[in-house]
Design a protein around this motif. Sequence first.
Motif, mmCIF file in Angstrom:
data_model
loop_
_atom_site.group_PDB
_atom_site.id
_atom_site.type_symbol
_atom_site.label_atom_id
_atom_site.label_comp_id
_atom_site.label_asym_id
_atom_site.label_seq_id
_atom_site.Cartn_x
_atom_site.Cartn_y
_atom_site.Cartn_z
ATOM 1 N N ARG A 174 0.956 -1.156 -0.039
ATOM 2 C CA ARG A 174 -0.121 0.097 0.094
ATOM 3 C C ARG A 174 0.663 1.201 0.085
ATOM 4 N N PRO A 175 0.802 2.117 -0.824
ATOM 5 C CA PRO A 175 1.351 3.417 -0.942
ATOM 6 C C PRO A 175 1.225 4.222 0.393
ATOM 7 N N ASP A 176 2.298 5.139 0.637
ATOM 8 C CA ASP A 176 2.213 5.952 1.773
ATOM 9 C C ASP A 176 1.442 7.322 1.556
ATOM 10 N N ASP A 177 1.299 7.673 0.324
ATOM 11 C CA ASP A 177 0.890 9.015 0.061
ATOM 12 C C ASP A 177 -0.516 8.938 -0.414
ATOM 13 N N LEU A 178 -1.321 8.287 0.150
ATOM 14 C CA LEU A 178 -2.751 8.164 -0.012
ATOM 15 C C LEU A 178 -3.585 9.073 0.601
ATOM 16 N N GLY A 179 -4.535 9.630 -0.149
ATOM 17 C CA GLY A 179 -5.314 11.023 0.287
ATOM 18 C C GLY A 179 -6.342 10.498 1.585
ATOM 19 N N GLU A 180 -6.311 11.365 2.591
ATOM 20 C CA GLU A 180 -7.031 10.944 3.614
ATOM 21 C C GLU A 180 -8.706 10.536 3.390
ATOM 22 N N GLN A 181 -9.181 10.974 2.391
ATOM 23 C CA GLN A 181 -10.573 10.631 1.992
ATOM 24 C C GLN A 181 -10.921 9.653 0.894
ATOM 25 N N ALA A 182 -9.500 9.182 0.456
ATOM 26 C CA ALA A 182 -9.620 8.383 -0.760
ATOM 27 C C ALA A 182 -10.152 6.817 -0.061
ATOM 28 N N THR A 183 -11.097 6.557 -0.980
ATOM 29 C CA THR A 183 -11.618 5.120 -0.846
ATOM 30 C C THR A 183 -11.835 4.235 -2.082
ATOM 31 N N GLN A 184 -10.912 4.593 -3.006
ATOM 32 C CA GLN A 184 -11.251 3.587 -4.361
ATOM 33 C C GLN A 184 -9.626 3.797 -4.988
ATOM 34 N N VAL A 185 -9.205 2.792 -5.631
ATOM 35 C CA VAL A 185 -8.143 2.736 -6.453
ATOM 36 C C VAL A 185 -8.791 2.519 -8.092
ATOM 37 N N THR A 186 -8.248 3.438 -8.823
ATOM 38 C CA THR A 186 -8.743 3.453 -10.333
ATOM 39 C C THR A 186 -7.747 3.154 -11.059
ATOM 40 N N GLU A 187 -6.610 2.504 -10.660
ATOM 41 C CA GLU A 187 -5.581 1.995 -11.395
ATOM 42 C C GLU A 187 -6.049 1.003 -12.802
ATOM 43 N N PHE A 188 -6.935 0.341 -12.163
ATOM 44 C CA PHE A 188 -7.436 -0.415 -13.359
ATOM 45 C C PHE A 188 -8.789 -0.293 -13.998
ATOM 46 N N ALA A 189 -9.341 0.914 -13.524
ATOM 47 C CA ALA A 189 -10.842 1.183 -14.001
ATOM 48 C C ALA A 189 -10.690 1.665 -15.489
ATOM 49 N N GLY A 190 -11.746 1.217 -16.294
ATOM 50 C CA GLY A 190 -11.782 1.641 -17.652
ATOM 51 C C GLY A 190 -11.391 0.708 -18.484
ATOM 52 N N ALA A 191 -10.783 -0.412 -17.927
ATOM 53 C CA ALA A 191 -10.507 -1.573 -18.831
ATOM 54 C C ALA A 191 -11.622 -2.155 -19.487
ATOM 55 N N LYS A 192 -11.514 -2.450 -20.817
ATOM 56 C CA LYS A 192 -12.730 -2.778 -21.675
ATOM 57 C C LYS A 192 -12.566 -4.268 -21.867
ATOM 58 N N PHE A 193 -13.987 -4.924 -21.916
ATOM 59 C CA PHE A 193 -14.127 -6.255 -22.309
ATOM 60 C C PHE A 193 -15.185 -6.520 -23.264
ATOM 61 N N ASP A 194 -14.922 -7.408 -24.091
ATOM 62 C CA ASP A 194 -16.045 -7.920 -25.307
ATOM 63 C C ASP A 194 -17.256 -8.306 -24.374
ATOM 64 N N SER A 195 -17.223 -8.984 -23.264
ATOM 65 C CA SER A 195 -18.428 -9.409 -22.979
ATOM 66 C C SER A 195 -18.292 -9.488 -21.347
ATOM 67 N N ARG A 196 -19.468 -9.230 -20.742
ATOM 68 C CA ARG A 196 -19.461 -8.865 -19.149
ATOM 69 C C ARG A 196 -19.704 -10.343 -18.869
ATOM 70 N N GLY A 279 -6.845 -9.809 -18.579
ATOM 71 C CA GLY A 279 -7.702 -10.243 -19.653
ATOM 72 C C GLY A 279 -8.603 -9.147 -20.394
ATOM 73 N N ARG A 280 -8.274 -7.974 -20.259
ATOM 74 C CA ARG A 280 -8.811 -6.840 -21.027
ATOM 75 C C ARG A 280 -8.729 -7.113 -22.485
ATOM 76 N N THR A 281 -9.540 -6.290 -23.365
ATOM 77 C CA THR A 281 -9.469 -6.266 -24.861
ATOM 78 C C THR A 281 -8.325 -5.469 -25.144
ATOM 79 N N ILE A 282 -7.331 -5.736 -26.060
ATOM 80 C CA ILE A 282 -6.418 -4.725 -26.327
ATOM 81 C C ILE A 282 -6.550 -4.293 -27.739
ATOM 82 N N GLU A 283 -6.635 -3.072 -27.671
ATOM 83 C CA GLU A 283 -6.976 -2.399 -29.131
ATOM 84 C C GLU A 283 -5.707 -2.420 -29.901
#
Length: 288
Positions: A174-196, A279-283
């Motif tokens: 876990r990084p040491d520089d996290l914001g006090e109010q942060a509740t979510q990691v967005t590093e992997f958000a937005g990865a697209k998949f062909d099928s849910r 396993g995301r879709t690579i464009e």
Amino acid sequence: MGWLSAGDGYEIALVEGRVAARATAGRAAGRRLKSLPKQLRDHPEVERLRRLAEWLDRHVETCVTQVDTWMVSSLPVPTGLVVQVWRDEAWRSVLRDLVVVGDDPDEAGFLRDVTGTGELRVVNLDGETVRLSPATVTLPHPVLLPDLADLREFAAELGVTQRVEQIHRATWARPDDLGEQATQVTEFAGAKFDSRFGLAARATSLGYRVSGGYATCAVRDAGRAVEASVWIGEPYWDGDSEMGGLGWNDRQGRRLPLREVGPVAWSEGMRMAAALYAGRTIEEGKDA
């Protein structure tokens, strides 16, 4: 397991988890055959051994699952229990060569054997075999092992292989520089998949639970139950999908600030998200 009589001129046995046959007469007597003769394929003894092999496979998987739970949660395991199950080859194959810690948290070593008097034989980082007989032992999560790099190097020298992924398990700090109010990691958000459905199936195949629109991973960290979750899309949606953020909830369902997430829960949550992300879709193409 010894060889069993099966019909005229043949014996059968379980060899490396499969039913094998050998002749008892003729020029091939005593020699193991490359495949089951046709007349044996529906023999009752052959079917009985097949069912036994399937049960043994399930038993091994049960052992792996249980030991993985002990390790991921760093739960104290009674030494007497380890001694008792060690007699079972399936349990023994899963427990052997895992890193264990007894009364001294700084003395970690590879579990190699159990003595007739109920002690654990452990090889430490000095290459010495020591005997431990604490009331309980832990199989620490690798993120909690301060000598992880040394243990990995020593394991390579010993030729150690582990049925449960421990010292070579991917870990995240876990990084040491996290914001006090942060509740979510967005590093992997937005990865697209062909099928849910495909994304949900990937999560399930990796051993994670799918509940509603989330892939989840339950962990006990320092005695506290925590659940990591990643959004994978609306249930029953059969179109493409996109990963959301990674967060952690406590037992009451409260979303935890990232600063409150323990080291094991953090590492296992990130491991889940990274495995799904892989396993995301690579464009392809110049506009990718």
